[in-house]
Each structure stands twice: as structure tokens, then as C-alpha cells.
Motif scaffolding. Structure first.
Motif, PDB file in Angstrom:
ATOM      1  N   GLN A 123      55.347  55.743  -3.812  1.00 60.69           N
ATOM      2  CA  GLN A 123      55.303  57.174  -4.099  1.00 60.69           C
ATOM      3  C   GLN A 123      54.164  57.863  -3.364  1.00 60.69           C
ATOM      4  O   GLN A 123      54.282  59.018  -2.960  1.00 60.69           O
ATOM      5  N   LEU A 124      53.054  57.150  -3.170  1.00 62.92           N
ATOM      6  CA  LEU A 124      51.889  57.735  -2.512  1.00 62.92           C
ATOM      7  C   LEU A 124      52.059  57.832  -1.002  1.00 62.92           C
ATOM      8  O   LEU A 124      51.611  58.802  -0.382  1.00 62.92           O
ATOM      9  N   TYR A 125      52.683  56.835  -0.397  1.00 59.46           N
ATOM     10  CA  TYR A 125      52.669  56.728   1.050  1.00 59.46           C
ATOM     11  C   TYR A 125      54.009  56.958   1.735  1.00 59.46           C
ATOM     12  O   TYR A 125      54.033  57.235   2.935  1.00 59.46           O
ATOM     13  N   PHE A 126      55.106  56.838   1.011  1.00 62.00           N
ATOM     14  CA  PHE A 126      56.411  56.877   1.663  1.00 62.00           C
ATOM     15  C   PHE A 126      57.271  58.027   1.148  1.00 62.00           C
ATOM     16  O   PHE A 126      57.166  58.446  -0.003  1.00 62.00           O
ATOM     17  N   ASP A 127      58.125  58.514   2.042  1.00 61.48           N
ATOM     18  CA  ASP A 127      59.098  59.540   1.678  1.00 61.48           C
ATOM     19  C   ASP A 127      60.216  58.882   0.874  1.00 61.48           C
ATOM     20  O   ASP A 127      60.812  57.891   1.313  1.00 61.48           O
ATOM     21  N   GLU A 128      60.495  59.428  -0.279  1.00 60.71           N
ATOM     22  CA  GLU A 128      61.452  58.811  -1.194  1.00 60.71           C
ATOM     23  C   GLU A 128      62.856  58.740  -0.606  1.00 60.71           C
ATOM     24  O   GLU A 128      63.573  57.763  -0.806  1.00 60.71           O
ATOM     25  N   LEU A 129      63.248  59.744   0.141  1.00 56.90           N
ATOM     26  CA  LEU A 129      64.621  59.806   0.647  1.00 56.90           C
ATOM     27  C   LEU A 129      64.844  58.886   1.841  1.00 56.90           C
ATOM     28  O   LEU A 129      65.833  58.157   1.894  1.00 56.90           O
ATOM     29  N   THR A 130      63.932  58.912   2.813  1.00 55.26           N
ATOM     30  CA  THR A 130      64.156  58.212   4.080  1.00 55.26           C
ATOM     31  C   THR A 130      63.415  56.887   4.198  1.00 55.26           C
ATOM     32  O   THR A 130      63.676  56.117   5.123  1.00 55.26           O
ATOM     33  N   SER A 131      62.470  56.624   3.290  1.00 57.84           N
ATOM     34  CA  SER A 131      61.671  55.390   3.284  1.00 57.84           C
ATOM     35  C   SER A 131      60.716  55.262   4.470  1.00 57.84           C
ATOM     36  O   SER A 131      60.147  54.196   4.675  1.00 57.84           O
ATOM     37  N   VAL A 132      60.549  56.322   5.272  1.00 62.33           N
ATOM     38  CA  VAL A 132      59.491  56.327   6.276  1.00 62.33           C
ATOM     39  C   VAL A 132      58.260  56.948   5.623  1.00 62.33           C
ATOM     40  O   VAL A 132      58.301  57.419   4.490  1.00 62.33           O
ATOM     41  N   TYR A 133      57.127  56.937   6.343  1.00 58.78           N
ATOM     42  CA  TYR A 133      55.917  57.537   5.778  1.00 58.78           C
ATOM     43  C   TYR A 133      56.145  59.004   5.416  1.00 58.78           C
ATOM     44  O   TYR A 133      56.923  59.699   6.067  1.00 58.78           O
ATOM     45  N   ASN A 134      55.445  59.472   4.393  1.00 56.52           N
ATOM     46  CA  ASN A 134      55.510  60.896   4.084  1.00 56.52           C
ATOM     47  C   ASN A 134      54.550  61.668   4.995  1.00 56.52           C
ATOM     48  O   ASN A 134      53.827  61.080   5.805  1.00 56.52           O
ATOM     49  N   ARG A 135      54.548  62.982   4.854  1.00 57.54           N
ATOM     50  CA  ARG A 135      53.769  63.814   5.769  1.00 57.54           C
ATOM     51  C   ARG A 135      52.274  63.515   5.694  1.00 57.54           C
ATOM     52  O   ARG A 135      51.609  63.377   6.731  1.00 57.54           O
ATOM     53  N   ALA A 136      51.728  63.401   4.480  1.00 59.25           N
ATOM     54  CA  ALA A 136      50.299  63.164   4.330  1.00 59.25           C
ATOM     55  C   ALA A 136      49.878  61.852   4.987  1.00 59.25           C
ATOM     56  O   ALA A 136      48.867  61.787   5.693  1.00 59.25           O
ATOM     57  N   THR A 137      50.683  60.813   4.784  1.00 60.30           N
ATOM     58  CA  THR A 137      50.364  59.516   5.391  1.00 60.30           C
ATOM     59  C   THR A 137      50.474  59.583   6.905  1.00 60.30           C
ATOM     60  O   THR A 137      49.656  59.024   7.631  1.00 60.30           O
ATOM     61  N   GLY A 138      51.497  60.285   7.393  1.00 59.17           N
ATOM     62  CA  GLY A 138      51.657  60.438   8.841  1.00 59.17           C
ATOM     63  C   GLY A 138      50.470  61.136   9.471  1.00 59.17           C
ATOM     64  O   GLY A 138      49.969  60.726  10.531  1.00 59.17           O
ATOM     65  N   MET A 139      49.981  62.188   8.827  1.00 62.59           N
ATOM     66  CA  MET A 139      48.832  62.916   9.350  1.00 62.59           C
ATOM     67  C   MET A 139      47.573  62.050   9.327  1.00 62.59           C
ATOM     68  O   MET A 139      46.765  62.064  10.267  1.00 62.59           O
ATOM     69  N   ASN A 140      47.404  61.281   8.266  1.00 63.13           N
ATOM     70  CA  ASN A 140      46.250  60.374   8.192  1.00 63.13           C
ATOM     71  C   ASN A 140      46.312  59.306   9.278  1.00 63.13           C
ATOM     72  O   ASN A 140      45.296  58.970   9.906  1.00 63.13           O
TER      73      ASN A 140
END
Length: 255
Positions: free
Chosen positions: A83-100
Motif C-alpha cells: 500500500q505504501l510503495y505500489f499502485d494498487e491497480l497496476t502493481s508498479v510503483y506509485n507516484r511517490a515511490t517513483g519520484m523518490n
């Protein structure tokens, strides 16, 4: 807290409880002996049997409880991490993790004097897909595109969902030409492989903007240059890749 440490602490508490129960059992047996229910020989045999049985049961229960707790805690931590690091729908990183991750890769590229490229990928005509086929179909398309990007890039490349139908791609140790070659394979593969929506095959295309990171780029400047290149790809026909001009930060638009 680390799941193993948490499990260890819980196990210690369980063991303390078992020791208390064992002590209570010994006290009970002592009282039985004092009041003379059994003679000395019978009492020793009874005590030994009770102690061995209690210890065996306690160890067995502790082992079972520890395994169950370890599994529950591991699954809980894994769910929280997702939930913290991955996008729930696509299972790739979410935006915050990608930016980090982009900040980390930019710092690493500067430290080791290595090239670094960033790309923005946008699904063409995504709104019409939702309008004509429904949001479930749109979700299926998002999953499909995310899977294609991940499967065709290197394991060290970073894929994150930037927002809506946009994906942020980070390509370490890659200049803009090599980034173009890698992402052109992605673009071509997505365009030629349809997504099955019910009984219909839906062909999807993506537009891509690439920017090679400059030494003096800030995080937002790098994103903006890739985004401007993406807009240029959308304006000039879609289903194509554009490479950002290094002069965008000075206010000169892509042509």
C-alpha cells in the motif's frame, strides 16, 4: 518494527504465560502431596509425568502459535508495504515511490558521472476507451500497458504510475538515444498486440516523451522536460516518441 523481532517478543510473552501455568501446576501437586492424597512414590511419578506432559504441550503450542503469528505478521507487513510503495491497480510503483527513486537515481548519476534518462508514457485516447467500453475496460488497458512496459525493460529500470493513464519511467545509465531505442520497442509491442475486451480486440497505442537528465536539472525540471516532449508527441500525431530539448527550461518550446 521488524516482523521477526515482533514475533520473538510475542513468543517470549507466551513462554512467560506457560511458565506461570507450569508453576501453578507444581503448586497444586505439592498441595495434593501435603494433604496426603498420594504417597511419596506415587507423588514423584505423578509430578514427573505432569511436568513432562506440561512441558511438551507448552512447547508444541508455542511452536504452533509462533508459526501462525509469524505468518499473520509477515502478511500484514507485506500488505502495508504494498500500500505504501505500489499502485494498487497496476502493481508498479506509485507516484511517490517513483519520484523518490528518481531523486535517488539522479544523485547516483551525478556521483558516478553516469547518464540517466527519464520518460513519460501516456496511453492515447484513454478517455474514449473509458467512455466507449467502461472503466473496467480502462483498468484492463492500464494493467496491460504496465505489464508490457515492465516486461520489455531491464530489471534495473523503474516503472511507476504517475497519475491517471501516465507512467513515469526511469532508465539508469542510459542516454537519450539508448532510452529511445528501448522505449521504441515498448511502443511498437503495445501497438501491435491488442487487448481483448469481451469478444472484441482493442488496439492500444502510447505516446512517449524522453529527457536525458542534465547535471543541473532539478527533479521537477527533469519531469517537466519529459512531460513537454510527451505533449509534443501527442500534438504531432500520437503513437510516437519525442526527445526533449535541453532548452525547455529556458522557456523555448519544442517544435
Amino acid at each position: 518494527m521488524n516482523p521477526k523481532i515482533l514475533v520473538l517478543n510475542i513468543t517470549k510473552d507466551i513462554n512467560k504465560l506457560f511458565l506461570i501455568n507450569f508453576a501453578a501446576l507444581m503448586m497444586f501437586l505439592t498441595v495434593v502431596f501435603v494433604i496426603g492424597v498420594y504417597d511419596k512414590k506415587e507423588f514423584v511419578l505423578l509430578t514427573s509425568s505432569a511436568a513432562i506432559g506440561s512441558l511438551t504441550l507448552n512447547l508444541l503450542v508455542a511452536k504452533i502459535v509462533r508459526r501462525k503469528m509469524e505468518k499473520i505478521i509477515h502478511n500484514s507487513f507485506e500488505k502495508i508495504e504494498n500500500q505504501l510503495y505500489f499502485d494498487e491497480l497496476t502493481s508498479v510503483y506509485n507516484r511517490a515511490t517513483g519520484m523518490n527513486r528518481l531523486m535517488e537515481e539522479m544523485a547516483r548519476a551525478r556521483r558516478h558521472l553516469k547518464p540517466l534518462s527519464v520518460a513519460m508514457v501516456d496511453i492515447d485516447n484513454f478517455k474514449s476507451i473509458n467512455d466507449n467500453y467502461g472503466h473496467l475496460a480502462g483498468d484492463r488497458v492500464l494493467n496491460y500497458v504496465a505489464l508490457q512496459i515492465k516486461s520489455l525493460l531491464r530489471i534495473d529500470d523503474v516503472v511507476s504510475r504517475y497519475g491517471g493513464e501516465e507512467f513515469l519511467i526511469i532508465l539508469p545509465e542510459t542516454d537519450e538515444i539508448k532510452a529511445f531505442m528501448a522505449l521504441e520497442r515498448v511502443r511498437e509491442n503495445i501497438a501491435k498486440r491488442p487487448v481483448k475486451i469481451g469478444n472484441e480486440k482493442l488496439f492500444i497505442t502510447v505516446s512517449i516523451g524522453i529527457a536525458e537528465i542534465e547535471n543541473n536539472d532539478t527533479l521537477q525540471e527533469a519531469i517537466n522536460r519529459a512531460d513537454m516532449a510527451l505533449l509534443q508527441a501527442k500534438r504531432t500525431g500520437k503513437n510516437k516518441i519525442e526527445i526533449a530539448s535541453k532548452y525547455i527550461n529556458e522557456g523555448i518550446k519544442l517544435s
